[in-house]
Design an enzyme around this catalytic site. Structure first.
Site, mmCIF file in Angstrom:
data_model
loop_
_atom_site.group_PDB
_atom_site.id
_atom_site.type_symbol
_atom_site.label_atom_id
_atom_site.label_comp_id
_atom_site.label_asym_id
_atom_site.label_seq_id
_atom_site.Cartn_x
_atom_site.Cartn_y
_atom_site.Cartn_z
ATOM 1 N N LYS A 120 0.829 -1.210 0.000
ATOM 2 C CA LYS A 120 0.000 0.000 0.000
ATOM 3 C C LYS A 120 0.858 1.252 0.000
ATOM 4 O O LYS A 120 0.525 2.230 -0.657
ATOM 5 C CB LYS A 120 -0.936 0.014 1.212
ATOM 6 C CG LYS A 120 -2.100 -0.941 1.087
ATOM 7 C CD LYS A 120 -3.151 -0.663 2.146
ATOM 8 C CE LYS A 120 -4.315 -1.630 2.060
ATOM 9 N NZ LYS A 120 -5.282 -1.434 3.132
ATOM 10 N N LYS A 202 -4.650 -10.931 -6.508
ATOM 11 C CA LYS A 202 -5.932 -11.160 -5.823
ATOM 12 C C LYS A 202 -6.971 -10.141 -6.285
ATOM 13 O O LYS A 202 -6.625 -9.026 -6.678
ATOM 14 C CB LYS A 202 -5.749 -11.133 -4.304
ATOM 15 C CG LYS A 202 -5.747 -9.783 -3.692
ATOM 16 C CD LYS A 202 -5.961 -9.816 -2.187
ATOM 17 C CE LYS A 202 -6.041 -8.348 -1.759
ATOM 18 N NZ LYS A 202 -6.268 -8.063 -0.411
ATOM 19 N N LYS A 205 -10.529 -4.463 -4.122
ATOM 20 C CA LYS A 205 -11.353 -3.264 -4.293
ATOM 21 C C LYS A 205 -10.615 -2.200 -5.086
ATOM 22 O O LYS A 205 -11.206 -1.395 -5.763
ATOM 23 C CB LYS A 205 -11.657 -2.666 -2.930
ATOM 24 C CG LYS A 205 -12.506 -3.506 -2.034
ATOM 25 C CD LYS A 205 -12.444 -2.884 -0.649
ATOM 26 C CE LYS A 205 -13.232 -3.681 0.353
ATOM 27 N NZ LYS A 205 -12.898 -3.270 1.711
HETATM 28 P P1 AMP Z 1 -10.671 -5.713 3.137
HETATM 29 O O1 AMP Z 1 -11.391 -5.522 1.856
HETATM 30 O O2 AMP Z 1 -9.192 -5.522 2.979
HETATM 31 O O3 AMP Z 1 -11.244 -4.924 4.278
HETATM 32 O O4 AMP Z 1 -10.857 -7.237 3.491
HETATM 33 C C1 AMP Z 1 -11.950 -7.728 4.201
HETATM 34 C C2 AMP Z 1 -11.900 -9.243 4.299
HETATM 35 O O5 AMP Z 1 -12.054 -9.813 2.991
HETATM 36 C C3 AMP Z 1 -10.578 -9.763 4.845
HETATM 37 O O6 AMP Z 1 -10.838 -10.855 5.707
HETATM 38 C C4 AMP Z 1 -9.845 -10.199 3.615
HETATM 39 O O7 AMP Z 1 -8.921 -11.224 3.882
HETATM 40 C C5 AMP Z 1 -10.980 -10.695 2.715
HETATM 41 N N1 AMP Z 1 -10.620 -10.575 1.290
HETATM 42 C C6 AMP Z 1 -10.316 -9.433 0.611
HETATM 43 N N2 AMP Z 1 -10.031 -9.693 -0.687
HETATM 44 C C7 AMP Z 1 -10.160 -11.048 -0.836
HETATM 45 C C8 AMP Z 1 -9.991 -11.948 -1.953
HETATM 46 N N3 AMP Z 1 -9.647 -11.525 -3.174
HETATM 47 N N4 AMP Z 1 -10.205 -13.270 -1.735
HETATM 48 C C9 AMP Z 1 -10.558 -13.721 -0.518
HETATM 49 N N5 AMP Z 1 -10.728 -12.933 0.566
HETATM 50 C C10 AMP Z 1 -10.535 -11.602 0.428
#
Ligand code: AMP
Ligand code: TRP
Length: 342
Positions: A120, A202, A205
């Protein structure tokens, strides 16, 4: 459900940043609902971590509306405020205070190693804020403030959870036993859903290719198109081969198919033994669209009634604030702070 120290606590958080993706749904949110049913006697705290969101630039009005949208999504996927506390991080006094104490136990070397910080901060350019750096400590505070036991997360949060475990152990060792050592719950399948256009990255967002990311609230015609135009390879067989990087695209699609339909991958391979990628993708597009349709509809419906959403946030915050104060007071006392004079 009121926080009760005698029962175990399941806890997780998601940032109200950008738009939630199919990766968030499969890797994290879907499991929140499964856990809600699997552990009726546990306290479940699902946090909308708005303070975490501030570690990257935000448009204030958008952050606020996304916070509500996220709550509406949580309800739409089946989280029930009678069974799970769904609240906003900044509404609870204690997250930032405990962060401060934990900051004093965290080595800079520990934070320097965080791969998400490295990624990041590389994207942020020359101005790198301290909040982004200390972000994993805030996450540890989210967990330890409720003495949580089980933490459902996707693969990318493993390293952050490891820090929470280390800090819990360090506090217990430096002062006296206080915190549980939290365990991650990482789904065996779907913990890392990949970008549909760049399956070596991966799904995220903040992906550079919007075509590779399925947004949970987007137009479903667009969703279908994205699945149908997902990158595969020059082969023809629908076979899962995790050891072959060239197969990353089809592996990812099979994972999505399997997790959304609760079907083992060999069964899917069998079903499509005489089909090509095109037919498979067409079916998968329908599966994804029909999974998201009711979620999207319910999300839009919940979002119309802001008073109801506010009531849920208020009730959940009331359920958890008392136990948060209790742990924070205990921590303050153990580190030698004088109790506030009333
Ligand atoms: P975040 O969007 O970073 O707040 O992530 C929220 C949750 O979603 C966390 O537990 C991440 O590990 C999970 N997560 C985010 N992106 C992925 C992805 N591409 N595949 C699986 N889990 C994800
Ligand atoms: N840092 C996590 C993410 O970006 C979100 C998060 C914040 C979290 N606090 C948490 C996850 C506590 C689990 C437990 O995905």
């Amino acid at each position: 459900m009121e926080n009760n120290t005698a029962t175990k606590t399941i806890l997780s958080g998601i940032q109200p940043t950008n738009n939630l993706t199919l990766g968030n749904y499969i890797g994290a949110m879907k499991n929140f609902v499964n856990l809600q049913d699997k552990y009726p006697d546990y306290t479940k705290n699902y946090i909308i971590v708005d303070l975490h969101a501030l570690t990257v630039p935000q448009v204030p009005s958008e952050l606020r509306s996304r916070t509500y949208s996220m709550l509406a999504l949580y309800l739409a996927i089946g989280l029930d405020p009678e069974k799970s506390n769904i609240f906003v991080q900044s509404h609870i006094t204690g997250h930032t205070e405990l962060t401060w104490i934990l900051n004093t136990l965290t080595g800079m070397g520990q934070l320097n190693r965080m791969t998400q910080f490295k990624d990041k901060s590389a994207k942020e350019g020359t101005f790198i804020n301290v909040g982004l750096y200390a972000y994993p400590v805030l996450m540890a505070a989210d967990i330890l403030l409720y003495n949580a036991n089980l933490i459902p997360i996707g693969e990318d949060q493993k390293q952050h959870l490891e820090l929470a475990r280390d800090l819990a152990a360090k506090f217990n060792h430096t002062y006296s036993p206080t915190f549980n050592i939290p365990d991650p719950i990482i789904p065996k399948q779907g913990a890392r859903i990949m970008d549909l256009q760049n399956p070596e990255n991966k799904m995220s967002k903040s992906a550079i290719s919007p075509k590779g990311t399925i947004i949970l609230t987007e137009d479903l015609n667009i969703t279908a198109k994205k699945i149908k135009s997902a990158v595969t390879d020059s082969g023809t067989d629908i076979v899962y081969d995790p050891n072959n990087p060239e197969k990353a695209g089809i592996n990812n699609l099979l994972t999505i198919y399997s997790t959304l339909t609760d079907t083992e991958i060999p069964k899917i391979e069998e079903k499509y033994v005489n089909s090509g990628y095109g037919d498979f993708k067409k079916d998968l597009a329908e599966i994804v669209v029909e999974t998201l349709r009711p979620i999207k509809e319910k999300h839009d419906e919940f979002l119309k009634n802001k008073d109801h959403l506010d009531q849920i946030l208020k009730a959940s915050a009331a359920n958890v604030q008392k136990s948060a104060y209790k742990i924070l007071s205990k921590v303050y006392k153990k580190v030698g702070l004088v109790a506030p004079l009333r």
